[in-house]
Every structure is written in structure tokens, then in C-alpha cells.
Design an enzyme around this catalytic site. Structure first.
Site, PDB file in Angstrom:
ATOM      1  N   GLY A 131      -4.975   6.711  23.706  1.00  9.82           N
ATOM      2  CA  GLY A 131      -5.123   8.051  23.153  1.00  9.82           C
ATOM      3  C   GLY A 131      -4.617   9.121  24.081  1.00  9.82           C
ATOM      4  CD  GLN A 132      -2.302   6.792  27.266  1.00 11.62           C
ATOM      5  OE1 GLN A 132      -2.720   6.593  26.142  1.00 11.62           O
ATOM      6  NE2 GLN A 132      -1.858   5.819  28.017  1.00 11.62           N
ATOM      7  N   GLY A 133      -1.545   9.684  24.736  1.00 17.92           N
ATOM      8  CA  GLY A 133      -0.290  10.247  24.239  1.00 17.92           C
ATOM      9  C   GLY A 133       0.953   9.641  24.850  1.00 17.92           C
ATOM     10  CB  ALA A 184      -3.768   5.241  39.159  1.00 16.21           C
ATOM     11  CB  SER A 185      -2.834   9.997  36.454  1.00 17.79           C
ATOM     12  OG  SER A 185      -4.072  10.457  35.990  1.00 17.79           O
ATOM     13  CB  ALA A 226       6.338  14.585  34.695  1.00 18.71           C
ATOM     14  CD  GLU A 263      -8.267   7.789  37.195  1.00 14.26           C
ATOM     15  OE1 GLU A 263      -7.160   7.259  37.418  1.00 14.26           O
ATOM     16  OE2 GLU A 263      -9.311   7.504  37.794  1.00 14.26           O
TER      17      GLU A 263
END
Lengths: 773, 158
Positions: free
Chosen positions: A483-485, A523-524, A713, A718
Site C-alpha cells: 500500500g506504499q504505492g 528500510a524505505s 529521490a 518508514e
């Protein structure tokens, strides 16, 4: 740089499926002939299983398979990030809720009835719940390897010398209770064996980890284990490889049928994983002008029964290094007889940041400085050394190059946030409210934090891009969908590089049989690190298309470009062909359409290292009659480098703010004093913040373009929870003059602390038991 | 197991079903009819992920027996779009990112539908009160509220 897809509010790639109810989560999957599993769980915090008799349960019509510790390997399995180390089912149980046996039956009702027919004889053993008790040499030993892990240490210079050079030394101590990930989705796993091939359907953020660890544990070739990673319904660290995944695998093998295990909300709350309970201390040396001379942080946390973490995956040791010649950061993991603890959103950084920020506040107040000034003087800047992953390289016996920081927008985050909240008008000094109206006291507060943007040492992800003859594009990654896209942002990267509309790209993610290997979505990592591989794969696909076009357009491939779905000669826009016309042309020699397939395996460099930064500002109103803290305004300023999709990132920040503020003001698992059982394993007794609890956070991106990440980016998801508790605690301190150094600060705790008239000492709060008992 | 024959209209289609006396509406939808768009999340009636419309009213399908909808009309997320044409509420959620993981989304959208059918011009506060009953751990609330308000405008023809 003029960008066509990056930076745009592109709709989620799977939005159509999500708004029509067509998106399938693991709980929605049903296979022909599928059996349903239920787990028998330990009623004891610590016990030996002396005898287990399953004969009556086996005789129940509809029961197809039962497994106990006798049916699973003697060996332990280890989760890659040490969130679990133990047997699938052991002959010893280590927390209330630990797996004892499991049944596969034709229906859930039959499976549940069978559980009640299993006879277990336990021999109770002494238990330990408290973090500090568990560290004592004579404590009951939870893990076969003892309760106390070797500490992880990040150290440079000589802290004693650093403290000698300080004009002021402050010491501070904090604690934090246990938070639950509390995603709205439910964990489920379906396993099916076809001959010697295993297929697992599960909602997961760490798809390839499940495949790799499962195959090694079962001693199977990885090619014969297929994990179909499905969307998770939120995750925040919960939908990793967990022990429950193994249960349907063994049941399905024994029953010769597909088996589905779907956990109940209560099981999710009390048996899978949770944020650790911890205590942290910081000793900070400061010069009169506010310059830091040395930091010594000690962080202790309990891993529960099967967590085995020795490294909290922190970035705190790298956040304040601009002037810092001397630092020592110690991390101690400990086992207890509570539900397993492990990674949850903002792991390490959230709780350590809480202590560090309050120590900085103490120093600033003593020096007569404001919170902004002292932070602006000390935060790390691009080029500063970064050492947080030294222990990993030592453990792996790898040579580690010197690492430096790639970029930092912290300065802008602090300044923009101060402007947005009206800091100049509202800041009245330490412990000074901006307004007092009867029992209501208003004030502002702020805190900063950082988190990692992926980690190179986690591995190198691969990505594949296929261009079809009609010009449409397929994108394959092994990333998890939580769901983070990620599906959308990775498609935006391909669209940007390949010069095609983002709508023409369809992603397939997290199916280990068709997607190339990816690091788990932790960890993003995806925007910053996976994106590098996606960018490289798309660039290779573009190279192939340009080569194809060179014959068609009579130009060298390097002179050809693609924009908005048109392939053209640079400087001669009329010498062009639509992308889809080019890919549809049949090669007269082969009589087929061109094959355009590109893969890349690429990661970020060892150095420079990217961190993402944030400064959060809160305006609160404390009602001294009730202890209630009301958030009036919340400003979250983030440096996550270039923002690939502002809408996705805004949702990420708001979500983090709600979870971080929820933790600060009330979210806490309550453990029974005598059994360690979690007493609030549901959304009725465990409250999360909703739309009416907090005004919409104001989200600002400063977009310091990063030299390492994809199109500049960095990570975002997180860390967004990290500074909330510290920012709120500072605001409450300014409103009331009382400092809260233990998370959470619920209305009851605030009320009592205000009544007692003294600052709450972290040592007084014990979060392993119901606080008000 | 005691069963009862029921006649229910679901998403405009008439069903004659033999249903267990203690079967919940949500289990009938998800397990018997494979309408898995309606989600289960909390086991305690507190998340509203399972919201469907019964005769136009928003109802928690986990807290009502299938027997209780005998002779009534049920609308689930699967019945909201007109073929491939999304309902304006769905379109607005797509456009405004009123969702992240999508697990709470079907329930949220069904509540929004019930709200807008009853009150075509809700204030932001009214929308926020309805939405706040739903659990969204992805914190998409600001964009959910925006999505509902924009859908209301479109449905009013503004």
C-alpha cells in the site's frame, strides 16, 4: 531537468482494483480442495511440553492433518533481520500464544473443535517479562542462547576526552512501551504442494525473503519454492516472514491438500510481532556555544520470546556528527517471555530519537538556547562521515570503505517548519506556554529525526522491463505491495526514462517465479534503491528501442530520443515515428515483431549514503483538569529528496504522523502481570488515531535533490513516525513545565504527573504491566 | 446445522439461498458468493471495513445475520460501478488518492455512498464524522475527505 512523469500526482496503478473490491489479498484467496488451519497456543508464559496426545483430535471427522513439535525439523530457522530465531514448533513454549500444535480440517469450525481435543501436559517453568530482570545472571533463561545478546557498538574517537572538552554535560533517560503495527489487513498464508514443488500465497512485504529462507529451511531448491506475494492491507513491518508461515506449509505436506491459515485479529495483535519495549540513555557533552563534543547512547530493548535482534537498524549515530569527534552508541538486545518483538516502522530511530531529542532540549535550556538554534548548529551535512552500518561490515567480515552523507535538507526542514507554524510569534521559551485559558494551556514544540534510505548491504535488486509489440510495457520487480504505492512510483520511473505514458505500463511484483530477485520492501528502500535498478532496466529498454529506430529514422542510436510516446531524431522532431508503430513493425528478415526485453541488477553505491530528514512541529493544548492533550496543529516538513509522487508521499507522511502521535499519546499493548498475555488485542481496547483525533497534518517537502537516488529521490515511508513523540513531549513541557520521558503519555499519565507536580521519572514507569494496576 | 431459505437481492441480482441460521451476512457474501471485495478486519465490530448497504443504509455486515436481510436489497462494493464505468465516488477516490493499501477502501466508499444518497451536500465536518468511524491505518483520511466532498460536487452536477 524537465520531467514528464516524475513529480506528478499519478493515480495509483492498482486504484481501479482497490475501489471496485477486485484487488485480492491473501485472505481473499481460495483454492480448490483447500483445508483450513487453526493453531493451538500456549496458555503459559514458559513451560515444557511433557506430553501431547492428538489421537482424539485425529479421530474427529473432517480433520486431515495435525502437526506438533514432533512433525517439524529439530533445527531452528532465522529471519534475515533477526526478527525470529527458533523452531517452528518446539517442545518448550516461551510466551502465552506460542504455537503448540496445528490442525488442518475441512472447515474452520472442525479445526477449532479439534484443537479442544488435543491433550497437552505442561510442566511450568519460571518466566521473566521485565527487560532489566531478564538481564540479571540468575534470571530464567528464555532463549537457548541466553537472554542477553552481545551488544552492537558504533564508536569513534574517545568519548571520555570528548566529555572533558565539554562545558556542559547532560544525562537523560527514556523508556517506551510496546506498540502494535495494527494494520487493518489480516495475515494469511496458503500453502500447496504439487509433487515436490511448494507454492505459497501470502500477503507480504518481504516476498523473496520468504522464498529464500523457506527453501533453505526445507532443504529445497529455490526454483521449486514459489511465493506469490499479495498486497498486504498495510504492514508497517508486520507482513514479513513470520513463524506462522511455516504452519500451513507442513500441514499441507502432511494432508496432501492446499491449506490456508488466516490469523484472527487477536492472533495478529498477540502472537506475531510488535514494537519492542525499551530504555535508552544519552550522555551529551556540549560547549557553551551549543556545539556537541561527545555523545554516549545506551539503548536496551527486549526482543520478546523469539526476536533475536542485536542491531536496531538506527541512523541516530549519524545524525549529529557535524562537530562530533567522539561518539559511542551501544545497543543491547534481550529476550523475555513476551510475544516476539521486532521491526516496526521507524525501528530503532523512533525510540532513540525520543531520548536524543530530549537530551538536546535539556542542554539547550541550560545554555539559554532555543530548540531550533542548537539543532541547526549540530545536524549532519552532506559530506559528513556516516558510521551506522560499521557493525554489519564487521559481522560480515567485509572491508568497509569510508562513507559520507550524500545530501541533507535538515536546515531547510527546520526553517520551513518554523515559518509554517509561526515559531517566532508562538515560542515563549522553555516551559513557557503561548496561552493559558483556565485549565487549558497551549504551547508549541518541535523535534527532528532521520531514517535510512534503503541499505546497500541488504542486497542488489533486479528489475525487468518488457516492451510489447503494441507499445505497452510490462514491469517486473520482486518488491512487496503493502500500500506504499511502489507499483506507481516504479512505473513513473520507467515512463520517465522510456518516454512513454505511465498508463501504458503494467507492473507485476513479488511473484518469485516470474519476477527477478529483490531485496525485501524494508528500510524505505524502493524509491531510492530499487528505483536505481528500475531506472537502469528502463534505460536498457530505451537503448534497444533507439537501436531499432536507427534503421527506421536513418540516424545513429545515440542521436535518437523518446518523449511522450514518440521516437525522434534529436534536433529534428519531424524525423519521428510513434513508439507503438515502431514496436509493431515486423522485421523482414525474421518475420517477427522485435523482442525488447531489458533487465538490470543495480544498487546504490557504498558511499555516499543517503538519509532522509524531517522536522515536525506541533501546537498542543493540555487540559490540566483532565490530562488530555489535544493537537491543534501539526506541521511535518520532510527532506526525502525529489518527490516522485506527491500524493503518495503525503499519504505516507500523514500515516506516519498518526501512528507516531498515536504511540506518543496512547497506543500501548498492555501485558498481564502474571502471565505476560496481551490484554488489549483488538481495536476496541487498542485505540489508533482516526480522522477526528488530529487535525490534518500540514505536509511540506523541501526536495533537496539527492545525488545518489533515482532522479534524486530518497526514502520516505518508514521514518515518518520518528519525531512525533519528541515533538509532542516538548510542546507539552512548554505548556505545563512537566517533562514526559516515557512513551506513551496518556491522559491518565499526564493527569497524575501534573497532580504530583514533579517531572515524571522514566524509571517509575514499567510498561510490561498494566500501568494503572 | 439449521438452515433457512432466503430471498435476497444482492447488487441488483435476485438470489434464492439456503443459509445457515447463524451465518453472518459478511460470511455469506465472502465465502458463499465469493464477493470478497467486502473486507473483514477486526472481529469486534469496530473497524467498519465490512460496510455494505442494506436497503440503502450503511450496515456492518459482520454484525448482522444473513437471515436478517431476507427479502431486502444488499449493495456491496462489487455492485457500485456500472459495468466498467466507475461510480463518481470511486472515480474521485482514484483521482484524489483517497486510499493507500486499499483494505479499508470498499467499506469507506460504501459509507460515503450511503452518506451522499441521504445528504447530497454534506459539510466537511459531516464527512469527517462519517469517515472517522472507519479505521485507516494508512492515514489517508485527509484525501478520503477530499474525495468524498469532490464526489458530492460531481454528483450534484456542479
Amino acid at each position: 531537468m524537465e520531467l514528464s512523469a516524475i513529480g506528478k500526482r499519478v493515480a495509483l496503478e492498482d486504484a481501479y482494483e482497490k475501489v471496485t473490491g477486485k484487488l485480492k489479498f491473501a485472505v481473499d484467496i481460495s483454492l480448490p480442495g483447500m483445508l483450513h488451519a487453526k493453531v493451538l497456543r500456549s496458555p503459559y508464559a514458559h513451560a515444557k511440553i511433557v506430553n501431547i496426545d492428538t489421537r482424539k483430535a485425529e479421530a474427529l471427522p473432517g480433520v486431515r492433518a495435525i502437526i506438533t513439535h514432533k512433525d517439524v525439523p529439530k533445527e531452528e530457522w532465522m529471519e534475515l533481520w533477526l526478527n525470529y530465531y527458533g523452531r517452528v514448533i518446539d517442545d518448550r513454549v516461551r510466551f502465552v500464544g506460542d504455537e503448540v500444535a496445528a490442525v488442518a480440517a475441512t472447515s474452520i469450525d472442525v479445526a477449532e473443535e479439534a484443537l479442544s481435543l488435543i491433550e497437552v501436559e505442561y510442566e511450568e517453568l519460571p518466566h521473566v517479562f521485565d527487560l532489566e530482570e531478564a538481564m540479571k545472571p540468575d534470571a530464567p533463561q528464555v532463549s537457548p542462547y541466553g537472554n542477553v545478546r552481545e551488544p552492537t557498538i558504533v564508536e569513534w574517537g574517545d568519548i571520555e576526552q570528548g566529555f572533558k572538552g565539554a562545558d556542559l554535560i547532560v544525562e537523560h533517560k527514556t523508556r517506551a512501551g510496546s506498540q502494535q503495527h495494527a494494520p487493518v489487513g489480516l495475515n494469511a498464508c496458503i500453502a500447496t504442494w504439487e509433487g515436490d514443488k511448494l507454492t505459497i500465497w501470502t500477503s507480504a512485504q518481504s516476498v523473496f525473503e520468504i522464498r529464500d529462507v523457506m527453501a533453505r529451511y526445507l532443504k529445497m531448491p529455490m526454483s521449486k519454492v514459489r511465493v506469490i506475494g499479495l498486497p498486504t492491507g498495510g504492514s508497517f513491518g508486520l507482513f514479513w516472514l513470520n513463524n506462522f508461515h511455516f504452519i500451513p506449509v507442513f500441514l499441507a505436506r502432511k494432508a496432501g491438500k492446499p491449506v490456508k491459515l488466516e490469523l484472527t485479529r487477536e492472533e495478529i495483535f498477540s502472537t506475531v510481532k510488535r514494537r519492542e519495549i525499551c530504555m535508552t540513555s544519552v550522555k551529551l557533552g556540549v560547549k557553551r556555544d551549543g556545539t556537541f563534543t561527545a555523545i554516549h547512547m545506551k539503548h536496551y530493548w527486549e526482543n520478546g520470546a523469539y526476536g533475536f535482534k542485536t542491531n536496531p537498524y538506527e541512523t541516530m549515530s549519524d545524525l549529529w556528527v557535524r562537530n562530533l569527534k567522539h561518539g559511542k552508541f551501544e545497543f543491547h538486545g534481550v529476550s523475555t517471555n513476551l510475544c516476539t518483538a521486532g521491526c516496526m516502522r521507524g525501528v530503532g530511530d523512533l525510540v532513540q530519537d525520543f531520548c536524543m531529542e530530549q537530551a538536546i532540549d535539556k542542554a539547550a535550556e541550560k545554555l539559554g538556547m532555543g530548540p531550533l538554534e542548537i539543532r541547526l548548529k549540530n545536524h549532519s551535512r552532506a559530506g559528513d562521515p556516516q558510521r551506522a552500518d560499521v557493525p554489519f561490515y564487521q559481522w560480515a567480515k567485509l572491508a568497509r570503505p569510508e562513507k559520507t552523507l550524500s545530501s541533507s535538507g535538515m536546515d531547510k526542514c527546520i526553517k520551513e517548519g518554523a515559518k509554517a507554524i509561526g515559531w517566532q510569534e508562538k515560542w515563549k521559551g522553555w516551559g513557557q506556554p503561548t496561552e493559558v485559558n483556565g485549565s487549558k494551556r497551549r504551547a508549541i514544540g518541535m523535534a527532528v529525526s532521520s531514517h535510512c534510505s534503503g541499505q546497500r548491504y541488504l542486497g542488489t535488486s533486479s528489475v525487468t522491463v518488457k516492451v510489447n509489440q503494441d507499445g505497452s510495457v510490462n514491469l517486473f520487480t520482486g518488491a512487496g505491495r503493502m500500500g506504499q504505492g511502489m507499483e506507481t512510483t516504479q512505473a513513473q520511473i520507467v515512463a520517465e526514462v522510456l518516454g512513454v505514458p505511465v498508463e501504458s505500463i503494467k507492473g507485476t511484483h513479488g511473484d518469485t517465479e516470474v519476477c527477478p530477485w529483490s531485496v525485501a520492501t524494508v528500510a524505505s528502500i524502493n524509491a531510492h534503491q530499487t528505483g536505481v535498478a528500475t531506472q537502469a532496466a528502463a534505460a536498457e529498454a530505451k537503448r534497444q528501442v533507439c537501436e531499432l529506430a536507427s534503421k527506421e529514422l536513418g540516424a545513429k542510436p545515440e542521436d535518437i530520443d523518446i518523449k511522450k510516446g514518440v521516437v525522434f531524431v534529436k534536433g529534428h522532431p519531424k524525423r519521428s515515428i510513434p513508439f507503438a508503430d515502431l514496436t509493431a513493425k515486423i522485421d523482414p528478415e525474421t518475420g517477427t515483431w522485435p523482442t525488447i526485453i531489458a533487465s538490470a541488477s543495480k544498487s546504490i553505491p557504498h558511499s555516499p549514503v543517503a538519509r532522509f530528514y524531517m522536522a515536525h512541529f506541533a501546537e498542543v493544548e493540555v487540559d490540566t483538569d483532565t490530562g488530555k492533550v489535544k493537537i491543534l496543529r501539526y506541521v511535518a516538513v520532510h527532506d526525502s529528496g525529489r518527490i516522485i509522487n506527491p500524493s503518495i508521499c503525503e499519504n505516507q507522511v500523514v500515516s506516519g504522523v498518526l501512528q507516531g502521535c498515536g504511540f506518543a499519546l496512547g497506543e500501548r499493548l498492555v501485558f498481564d502481570e502474571n502471565t505476560g498475555q496481551i490484554l488489549n488485542p483488538n481495536f476496541t481496547d487498542y485505540k489508533i488515531l482516526k480522522a477526528l483525533d488530529v487535525p490534518d497534518p500540514e505536509v511540506i517537502f523541501v526536495e533537496e535533490i539527492d545525488p545518489v537516488g533515482t532522479f534524486g529521490a530518497k526514502g520516505i515511508g518508514e521514518g515518518t513516525v520518528c519525531p512525533c513523540a519528541a515533538a509532542l513531549a516538548q510542546a507539552i513541557y512548554n505548556a505545563t513545565g512537566v517533562e514526559f520521558n516515557a512513551i506513551p503519555f496518556t491522559p491518565e499519565i499526564v493527569f497524575r504527573a501534573l497532580r504530583s507536580g514533579v517531572a515524571k521519572d522514566a524509571d517509575e514507569s514499567r510498561y510490561h504491566v498494566a500501568y494503572l494496576n | 446445522m439449521i438452515t433457512k431459505d432466503l430471498s435476497i437481492t444482492i447488487n441488483g441480482k435476485q438470489y434464492r439461498l439456503s443459509v445457515g441460521a447463524r451465518t453472518l451476512l459478511v460470511d455469506l457474501l465472502r465465502n458463499d458468493l465469493e464477493l470478497t471485495g467486502t473486507k473483514v478486519a477486526c472481529d469486534s465490530g469496530s473497524c467498519l471495513a465490512c460496510t455494505v448497504l442494506v436497503d440503502g443504509k450503511a450496515v456492518k455486515s459482520c454484525s448482522i445475520l444473513a437471515l436478517q436481510v431476507d427479502g431486502r436489497s444488499v449493495l456491496t462494493i462489487e455492485g457500485l460501478a456500472n459495468g466498467d464505468k466507475l461510480h463518481p465516488i470511486q472515480e474521485s477516490f482514484v483521482k484524489n488518492h483517497g486510499l493507500a493499501c486499499g483494505y479499508c477502501t470498499p467499506g469507506v466508499i460504501m459509507s460515503a455512498k450511503a452518506l451522499l444518497d441521504e445528504n447530497p451536500s454534506p459539510t466537511e465536518d459531516e464527512v469527517r464524522h462519517v469517515i472517522s468511524d472507519h479505521l485507516c491505518r494508512c492515514g489517508a483520511y485527509p484525501k478520503i475527505v477530499k474525495s468524498v466532498l469532490e464526489a458530492a460536487e460531481i454528483m450534484r452536477g456542479e
